[in-house]
Design an enzyme around this catalytic site. Structure first.
Site, PDB file in Angstrom:
ATOM      1  N   LEU A 208      24.514 -15.052  22.441  1.00 32.99           N
ATOM      2  CA  LEU A 208      24.334 -13.791  21.708  1.00 32.99           C
ATOM      3  C   LEU A 208      24.853 -13.954  20.284  1.00 32.99           C
ATOM      4  O   LEU A 208      25.999 -14.340  20.096  1.00 32.99           O
ATOM      5  CB  LEU A 208      25.165 -12.672  22.356  1.00 32.99           C
ATOM      6  CG  LEU A 208      24.744 -12.101  23.707  1.00 32.99           C
ATOM      7  CD1 LEU A 208      25.789 -11.099  24.169  1.00 32.99           C
ATOM      8  CD2 LEU A 208      23.383 -11.429  23.617  1.00 32.99           C
ATOM      9  N   HIS A 209      24.005 -13.677  19.311  1.00 31.33           N
ATOM     10  CA  HIS A 209      24.525 -13.701  17.938  1.00 31.33           C
ATOM     11  C   HIS A 209      23.823 -12.724  17.004  1.00 31.33           C
ATOM     12  O   HIS A 209      24.172 -12.638  15.827  1.00 31.33           O
ATOM     13  CB  HIS A 209      24.462 -15.112  17.359  1.00 31.33           C
ATOM     14  CG  HIS A 209      23.070 -15.580  17.057  1.00 31.33           C
ATOM     15  ND1 HIS A 209      22.192 -15.959  18.033  1.00 31.33           N
ATOM     16  CD2 HIS A 209      22.410 -15.723  15.886  1.00 31.33           C
ATOM     17  CE1 HIS A 209      21.046 -16.330  17.475  1.00 31.33           C
ATOM     18  NE2 HIS A 209      21.145 -16.181  16.181  1.00 31.33           N
ATOM     19  N   ARG A 210      22.832 -11.970  17.478  1.00 33.43           N
ATOM     20  CA  ARG A 210      22.119 -11.051  16.583  1.00 33.43           C
ATOM     21  C   ARG A 210      23.013  -9.867  16.228  1.00 33.43           C
ATOM     22  O   ARG A 210      23.656  -9.289  17.115  1.00 33.43           O
ATOM     23  CB  ARG A 210      20.864 -10.495  17.253  1.00 33.43           C
ATOM     24  CG  ARG A 210      19.887 -11.534  17.616  1.00 33.43           C
ATOM     25  CD  ARG A 210      18.639 -11.501  16.748  1.00 33.43           C
ATOM     26  NE  ARG A 210      17.938 -12.758  16.926  1.00 33.43           N
ATOM     27  CZ  ARG A 210      17.961 -13.788  16.081  1.00 33.43           C
ATOM     28  NH1 ARG A 210      18.610 -13.699  14.946  1.00 33.43           N
ATOM     29  NH2 ARG A 210      17.327 -14.899  16.341  1.00 33.43           N
TER      30      ARG A 210
END
Ligand code: UDP
Length: 368
Positions: A208-210
């Site tokens: 997850l990085h958005r």
């Protein structure tokens, strides 16, 4: 032909590796082609940068603009200022930009302002979501590029609808998949494999990085707690992106199944993906790799710029709600027999096609 190749962030490094290989192959065949590799410094952690150069045998950049992290606009401006100097000192026939990061857009603008041709690899994809910085980068880059290399016919169609000349649009396939095929025989167990008793299909991979998923601590915690509960008896390996890690810091929350690890190098990450039960992610690139490997992928986004990963591949868009994720995951557990395909031209030869096109465009008569 003189090419300047720009790379700034993790997914860029993975995409330029096979291009450089294809250029070197042409050089050994006696073709007059040279390249200069520019690292903008957008990603600079060892885990997000150097490791990829080492593992994928990417040559040391000729120049590192060393911009580091900052706000969208400050970073864009810093890249532009530094890249202008680089291009003025080292002119070329064409600047090749890949993907949709700030470096892609900034360097395309600089090149065009200096009247240098721009080739955009992974052109034409659109999520339709203008709140994503990547979507703005795609729109701006495509609007001024001269040559468009696309991963799908739908990306080519997007460009045609925007009025670009069909002769400048080249459907060549996916360079990220070139890298995957070139390295599948080299993938290696992550160092923690035995420590956490990982085995084929006994774990899920999470990334997850958005900003929409990670930038707000409370909603990130809620999302992670939901994913932790969904896994039941499965472990969840979470190579945590520095951006996500920073948000979670000082949050007093514990998880039963989630194993936090540092971002992995390409070879051990792909080993982890190839052997997992399923992937939960908000990454675009990973949904392409899981498509080719036939690994179920649940994407925590409302939209995708890579529709073929859903229509042909293994990807399921579940929005950003954990409820929809649970429904989709449970239905996958009940019925695992699905027929998946590999999108057209995702065959490991895209980089060679791109270099062949560029050599045709910059015909030998024009070579400098
Ligand atoms: N990746 C990796 N190690 C990790 C996480 C991702 O090597 O710990 C690779 C992954 O296989 C894919 C690329 O990084 O090739 C995707 O990067 P990211 O998710 O940062 O970018 P996006 O695809 O969302 O633009």
């Amino acid at each position: 032909m003189k090419i300047t190749i720009v790379a700034g962030a993790r997914p860029n490094f993975i995409k330029i590796a096979p291009l450089i290989k294809a250029i070197k192959k042409k050089q050994t065949e006696g073709v007059c082609i040279s390249f200069r590799l520019i690292h903008t410094g957008q990603h600079y952690d060892k885990n997000l940068s150097d490791t990829f150069f080492e593992e994928l045998n990417i040559p040391k950049p000729d120049c590192n603009l060393d911009v580091k992290s900052s706000s969208q606009s400050v970073q864009t401006a810093a890249i532009m200022i530094a890249f202008e100097q680089e291009l003025l000192q080292n002119p070329c026939d064409v600047v090749v930009v890949v993907g949709d990061v700030n470096s892609t857009m900034s360097c395309a603008i600089v090149a065009k302002k200096l009247n240098i041709k721009v080739a955009h690899i992974e052109a034409g994809i659109r999520s339709g979501d203008r709140t994503m910085p990547e979507e703005i980068n795609r729109i701006v880059t495509d609007s001024i590029s001269d040559y468009f290399f696309t991963t799908s016919k739908s990306a080519s169609d997007n460009l045609l609808k925007l009025g670009f000349d069909k002769n400048d649009i080249h459907f060549v396939g996916n360079v990220m998949i070139d890298t995957l095929y070139q390295n599948l025989s080299r993938i290696t167990k992550p160092f923690f494999w035995d420590e956490y008793q990982l085995a084929s299909e006994n774990y899920i991979v999470l990334t997850l990085h958005r900003p929409s998923n990670v930038d707000e601590q409370e909603s990130l915690k809620k999302l992670l707690l939901g994913i932790d509960a969904l896994a039941q008896d499965k472990k969840i390996v979470f190579p945590i992106h520095p951006r996500t890690k920073a948000i979670l810091e000082n949050s007093a929350v514990t998880f039963k199944n989630i194993i936090f690890v540092e971002p992995l190098g390409y070879l051990s990450f792909m080993y982890l993906i190839k052997n997992c039960l399923a992937v939960i992610t908000d990454s675009g690139g990973i949904s392409e790799e899981t498509t080719v490997l036939g690994i179920p992928c649940f994407t925590l986004r409302e939209n995708t710029e890579r529709p073929e990963t859903e229509s042909i591949g293994t990807n399921t868009l579940v929005g950003i709600s954990v409820d929809k994720l649970i429904i989709a995951y449970n239905s996958f557990l009940k019925d695992r027999k699905k027929n998946y395909g590999i999108p057209e031209l995702w065959d490991g030869k895209s980089s060679e096609r791109i270099i062949a096109v560029l050599l045709t465009v910059f015909s030998p008569l024009e070579l400098k």
